[in-house]
Design a protein around this motif. Sequence first.
Motif, mmCIF file in Angstrom:
data_model
loop_
_atom_site.group_PDB
_atom_site.id
_atom_site.type_symbol
_atom_site.label_atom_id
_atom_site.label_comp_id
_atom_site.label_asym_id
_atom_site.label_seq_id
_atom_site.Cartn_x
_atom_site.Cartn_y
_atom_site.Cartn_z
ATOM 1 N N LEU A 1 -4.204 28.083 -6.520
ATOM 2 C CA LEU A 1 -3.677 29.164 -5.694
ATOM 3 C C LEU A 1 -2.205 29.409 -6.006
ATOM 4 C CD1 LEU A 1 -3.982 31.275 -3.524
ATOM 5 C CD2 LEU A 1 -3.640 29.497 -1.790
ATOM 6 N N GLU B 1 -2.074 31.388 -9.060
ATOM 7 C CA GLU B 1 -2.459 32.775 -8.774
ATOM 8 C C GLU B 1 -1.290 33.546 -8.168
ATOM 9 O OE1 GLU B 1 -5.445 35.883 -8.524
ATOM 10 O OE2 GLU B 1 -5.547 33.908 -9.450
ATOM 11 N N LEU B 2 -0.482 32.883 -7.355
ATOM 12 C CA LEU B 2 0.644 33.529 -6.676
ATOM 13 C C LEU B 2 1.936 33.455 -7.472
ATOM 14 C CD1 LEU B 2 -0.096 32.141 -3.102
ATOM 15 C CD2 LEU B 2 -0.142 34.563 -3.747
ATOM 16 N N ARG C 1 -4.924 34.720 -1.390
ATOM 17 C CA ARG C 1 -3.736 35.443 -1.854
ATOM 18 C C ARG C 1 -3.448 36.643 -0.963
ATOM 19 N NH1 ARG C 1 -3.061 38.514 -7.728
ATOM 20 N NH2 ARG C 1 -0.981 39.361 -7.325
#
Length: 224
Positions: A19, A22-23, A178
Amino acid sequence: MLNVCATSSSEDLTSRANLKDELGLTDNADDAMLDRLITRASGWAVDQLGYYPFRQAYSETVAAYGRRHLMLSRVPIRHVARVYAGTDTGTATEIKSTEYRRADDEAGLLSRDNGWAWSARSVESLTDIPVPGMETATYLVDYEAGWTLGTTSTVGGTTSTWRTLPQAVEQAVLLKARSWYLRRKGDPSVKSQSIGDLSVTYREEGGQMDDEAEALLGPYRRLR
């Protein structure tokens, strides 16, 4: 009836590291928040899928319909330990593993060339006539089903580290987490907002990510 014999050691469908990647985050300031979002997003995915997707061991009594296939409620099937004709292991007859096969793990189907006897109640006549919709659960199946993420997972005393979770399912969870994260930082549905001389512009990605997340889970949903 479905009994859980061994529970999953994890209920997250992605990891904090994935995550953060992803961010585009590199610091640890929001780690606790990210963990909560992963748990929430994983729970959301479970609701969307319509079944519990984490690998566990089950003992399930199942009704049969006189067909070649017997359908289990948890998928995908990973291992079948025993199948009984009857629901009491003390008196039921165990069906040999050579008499059936896993026909479709994703659909939860066990196939048997001789078929699975129709378990409906019968109407007395010159011959017994099964009554549709009156099936009873007359088979007992001990099996394991569900996905593993690839992190250490223990089921029934057996520890595994391999991944079986589809990439699309994890990506859906990442997108949902997200989207929630960005909403905490600002409303992604707002293009721009001005307060005095201050002007802030946001990307319209929250709703789009939610739609994409739901679409990714579509092929894995199960209706019963």
